[in-house]
Design a protein around this motif. Structure first.
Motif, PDB file in Angstrom:
ATOM      1  N   THR A 133       0.831  -1.205   0.000  1.00  0.00           N
ATOM      2  CA  THR A 133       0.000   0.000   0.000  1.00  0.00           C
ATOM      3  C   THR A 133       0.864   1.253   0.000  1.00  0.00           C
ATOM      4  O   THR A 133       0.653   2.169  -0.797  1.00  0.00           O
ATOM      5  N   VAL A 190      -3.449  -0.809  -5.948  1.00  0.00           N
ATOM      6  CA  VAL A 190      -3.346   0.463  -5.234  1.00  0.00           C
ATOM      7  C   VAL A 190      -2.837   1.560  -6.170  1.00  0.00           C
ATOM      8  O   VAL A 190      -3.379   2.666  -6.193  1.00  0.00           O
ATOM      9  N   LEU A 193      -9.266   4.958  -3.042  1.00  0.00           N
ATOM     10  CA  LEU A 193      -8.262   4.159  -2.342  1.00  0.00           C
ATOM     11  C   LEU A 193      -8.868   2.884  -1.767  1.00  0.00           C
ATOM     12  O   LEU A 193      -8.313   1.796  -1.913  1.00  0.00           O
ATOM     13  N   SER A 227      -9.534  -0.192  -3.964  1.00  0.00           N
ATOM     14  CA  SER A 227      -8.251  -0.795  -4.323  1.00  0.00           C
ATOM     15  C   SER A 227      -7.684  -1.584  -3.166  1.00  0.00           C
ATOM     16  O   SER A 227      -7.094  -2.644  -3.353  1.00  0.00           O
ATOM     17  N   LEU A 228      -7.843  -1.038  -1.946  1.00  0.00           N
ATOM     18  CA  LEU A 228      -7.322  -1.731  -0.771  1.00  0.00           C
ATOM     19  C   LEU A 228      -8.016  -3.083  -0.608  1.00  0.00           C
ATOM     20  O   LEU A 228      -7.382  -4.077  -0.244  1.00  0.00           O
ATOM     21  N   GLY A 233      -6.566  -5.326  -3.044  1.00  0.00           N
ATOM     22  CA  GLY A 233      -5.181  -5.551  -2.673  1.00  0.00           C
ATOM     23  C   GLY A 233      -5.025  -6.533  -1.531  1.00  0.00           C
ATOM     24  O   GLY A 233      -4.152  -7.399  -1.560  1.00  0.00           O
TER      25      GLY A 233
END
Lengths: 291, 303
Positions: free
Chosen positions: A106, A172, A214, A217-218, A221
Motif C-alpha cells: 500500500t 493500489v 483508495l 483498491s485496498l 489488494g
C-alpha cells in the motif's frame, strides 16, 4: 418479516442450495469407496448406511460440511494456540505475512501513484509498465523470490511478505492514480486562485478526493495479498502457514485438512475485506462523503 | 568502483534526462511509445551491468543476456512445431524444446481450455439468471464474495479429483475465471438506461430481440472487462495448480523443479514465456474488444 425476506431471502436460498448440493455430491463422490469397503466386508449396503458412511469417511474425496466444521472446531477452539496442530497458529503465520506485505504494498503503491501524478516523465514511462505487468502471471515467480531471498540469508516472514506486496501494490497504484486525478478543472482552478502551492493542493484537494478510490483498491489488494502469502508458502515446502497445510494435506490425502485450511483462508479473506469495508464506511462518513 | 557500475549509473542518468526531455515535448504518438520503451531498456541495462559489476552469482540473479541466451538456445532446438495427426486429432510435437512443451501443456491445454469452459459457463449462467431477479439477488453477493476468496487454494482438491494431467489445471482455471466473469456479465446486463428500455418497449420487442439488440451489446464492455481479467487469472491458475502435482512437463512444474536445482536462467526463460503468453493473450482479447465494440462510447474518444 417480509422485508427481511426481501433482503436476505435470495442469498440464504442460494447458500442453502449450495450446502444441499455439497451433501448430495459427498454421497455421490464417496460412494465408490463405501461400496468397495462393503464388498470386502461382505455386507450389503443399504441407502441409509451408504449415506451415513459417505458422510463420515476418514479420507473422503469430498468431505461433508459437518466433517469440515468439526475439524475446524477441533483445530481452532480445542487446540492450544501455540500448538503446531492448531489452525489458529497457521492462520496467524499467513496473516502476519499478508498484513506486512499488504502494508508495504500500500505504501509503495501510494508513493508511486503520487510520483506518477506529479511527474510527467514518470507518468509516461512507468504507467504503461504498471498496466502491462498486470497481464503477467506474477505469481509464477513466487518460488524463485523465496529461494533467492533464502540464499542471501533472508528467510521467514519477509520473502512471503515481498510476494504479497508485489500482488497488492498494482491495484493500489491504479486506483490511486485515478483518485489523485479525480479533482476536476474547476477545483484545480480554485486552488490556483488561492495561490496554493503543490504541497497544499495535494493535502487539501488531491489526497482527500482520492480516498473514495483508495478503499476499493485496498479491498482488492488485501485479497490479493492473502493469495500471495498462501502461494508463497507452497514452493519451499514450508511447514507453517495455511499454504503449508494445503500442501501437506494434498501430500497425505488429508482432504478434511485441506478443506478446513481452505475455509479458514476464505474466512480470513472475507474478514479482512469486511474490516476494510467498515473503515471505509466510517472514514467516508467522517469526511462527509458517506451515503 | 568498476566500469560496469559507473556505466549503469551514467546510462540511467542519460536515459532519465532523455525521458524528461521527451515528456516535456508536445505529446505525440511517438513519444508516448518511446518513453516507456526507453524506461524498459534502461531497467534491462541497469540489471545487466549491476549484476556484472557486483559479480552477483547466476544462481541468485542471472543477467538478462544469459536468460535470453537460454531462451533462444532452447527454442532453436525446436526445429519446427510439428503437427502429428497419427494418433488422436491433433497433437503437437515439441521434441527437444522444453519451453515449447511446457507452453503447450500449461497454456494451450490447461489455461486455454479452462478459460473457454469457465467463461462460457459463466456467460450462459449470467444470461440464464438475467430473467430472475431472485436468483440475481442471491447469486450476485455470493459471486462477489467468492471472487474475493483465495480460490487458488482449491487447486490441491481439484488435482486430487481430476488427476495430475492438464484436466485438473483446466478445472482450477474454470473455477477461477467463473465468478469474475459471472459478476461482470450480470452487471453488464443491467447497464441500459431507462430510455433505451422504453424504446425497446415502444417497438414491442420480444425477449430474444431485446437480449440480442440491446442487452448484450450494452453489456459488451463489461463482458470484455471480465474476459480481460480472466486472461491473467487463467494463466496464474494453470501455473500455480502445477505446484500441487503435475506430469513432468508444464511451466509451473519446470519453475518449481528448476528453482530446486538452482538453474535460475531456465526459470527466468520460463517467466519470459509466461510474460509473453500472458500479455499476448490479454492483447488478443483487447483487440477483439476494439474490433467488436468500436461503436461503444467507452471505446470512442480514445487517442
Amino acid at each position: 418479516m417480509i422485508r427481511l425476506w426481501h433482503k436476505f431471502g435470495p442469498v440464504v436460498t442460494v447458500v442453502v442450495t449450495i450446502f444441499v448440493i455439497w451433501y448430495v455430491m459427498a454421497v455421490v463422490m464417496n460412494a465408490n469407496w463405501a461400496y468397495d469397503k462393503a464388498k470386502r466386508a461382505d455386507v450389503d449396503l443399504g441407502f441409509s448406511e451408504l449415506v451415513s458412511d459417505t458422510w463420515s469417511q476418514k479420507k473422503p474425496r469430498l468431505p461433508a460440511p459437518h466433517q469440515v466444521a468439526v475439524e475446524l472446531w477441533n483445530t481452532t477452539v480445542l487446540k492450544n494456540i501455540t500448538s503446531k496442530r492448531s489452525l489458529v497458529f497457521h492462520s496467524w503465520i499467513t496473516l502476519s505475512s499478508t498484513l506486512l506485505g499488504f502494508a508495504m504494498g500500500t505504501v509503495l503503491g501510494i508513493l508511486l501513484a503520487v510520483g506518477i501524478v506529479h511527474n510527467k516523465a514518470m507518468n509516461l514511462s512507468v504507467m504503461p509498465w504498471v498496466i502491462a505487468s498486470q497481464t503477467i502471471p506474477i505469481l509464477a515467480i513466487a518460488p524463485m523470490i523465496i529461494v533467492v531471498l533464502n540464499a542471501v540469508g533472508i528467510s521467514g516472514l519477509v520473502p512471503k511478505a515481498v510476494i504479497s506486496m508485489y500482488l497488492s501494490f498494482f491495484p493500489v497504484v491504479v486506483g490511486m492514480v485515478k483518485g489523485l486525478r479525480a479533482p476536476d478543472a474547476m477545483q484545480m482552478d480554485q486552488m490556483r486562485t488561492w495561490n496554493a502551492n503543490k504541497w497544499t493542493t495535494f493535502w487539501a484537494l488531491r489526497w482527500p478526493s482520492s480516498v473514495p478510490y483508495l478503499f476499493p483498491s485496498l479491498k482488492i489488494g488485501v485479497a490479493a495479498a492473502l493469495v500471495g502469502a498462501i502461494v508463497a508458502e507452497l514452493p519451499t515446502g514450508a511447514v507453517r502457514g495455511l499454504g503449508a497445510r494445503l500442501l501437506a494435506g494434498s501430500y497425505y490425502g488429508q482432504t478434511i485438512q485441506i478443506w478446513s485450511a481452505l475455509l479458514m483462508a476464505a474466512a480470513l479473506a472475507a474478514s479482512l475485506v469486511m474490516i476494510i469495508g467498515q473503515i471505509e464506511k466510517i472514514t467516508l462518513r467522517k469526511m462527509g462523503m458517506g451515503r | 568502483m568498476n566500469m560496469y557500475l559507473i556505466g549503469a549509473f551514467v546510462f540511467w542518468l542519460a536515459a532519465w534526462a532523455l525521458n524528461v526531455w521527451l515528456s516535456n515535448l508536445k505529446p505525440t504518438r511517438l513519444t508516448k511509445l518511446l518513453v516507456p520503451v526507453i524506461f524498459g531498456i534502461t531497467l534491462l541495462v541497469i540489471w545487466e551491468w549491476v549484476v556484472r559489476g557486483l559479480e552477483v552469482k547466476a544462481v541468485l540473479l542471472p543477467p538478462p543476456s544469459m536468460i535470453w541466451e537460454r531462451f533462444i538456445s532452447d527454442l532453436s532446438q525446436l526445429g519446427s512445431v510439428q503437427m502429428i495427426f497419427a494418433d488422436g486429432p491433433i497433437s503437437f510435437g515439441c521434441e527437444n524444446s522444453r519451453l515449447c512443451a511446457d507452453f503447450i501443456q500449461t497454456f494451450i491445454k490447461g489455461a486455454l481450455s479452462g478459460y473457454f469452459i469457465g467463461c462460457g459457463a459463466a456467460f450462459v449462467t449470467a444470461v440464464a439468471i438475467d430473467r430472475s431477479p431472485f436468483l440475481q439477488k442471491g447469486l450476485l453477493p455470493v459471486g462477489n464474495f467468492v471472487a474475493a476468496l483465495p480460490i487458488i487454494g482449491m487447486a490441491p482438491i481439484l488435482v486430487m479429483w481430476f488427476g495430475f494431467g492438464w484436466q485438473s489445471k483446466a478445472a482450477v482455471v474454470v473455477i477461477m475465471v467463473f465468478f469474475p466473469m459471472l459478476v461482470n456479465t450480470v452487471q453488464g446486463m443491467q447497464a441500459q438506461t431507462a430510455m433505451q428500455r422504453d424504446l425497446m418497449r415502444t417497438y414491442a420487442a420480444s425477449y430474444p430481440q431485446k437480449l440480442l439488440k440491446l442487452r448484450l451489446p450494452a453489456a459488451a464492455p463489461f463482458i470484455f472487462n471480465g474476459l480481460k481479467i480472466s486472461t491473467t487469472l487463467a494463466l496464474i491458475g494453470a501455473i500455480v495448480a502445477e505446484f500441487f502435482g503435475s506430469p513432468t512437463v508444464g511451466m509451473g512444474f519446470r519453475i518449481s523443479t528448476e528453482v530446486g536445482r538452482l538453474a535460475l536462467d531456465m526459470v527466468w526463460a520460463e517467466i519470459v514465456v509466461a510474460a509473453i503468453a500472458g500479455s499476448a493473450f490479454y492483447g488478443v482479447v483487447a483487440l477483439l474488444e476494439k474490433a467488436t465494440t468500436f461503436w461503444h462510447p467507452s471505446q470512442r474518444g480514445q487517442d
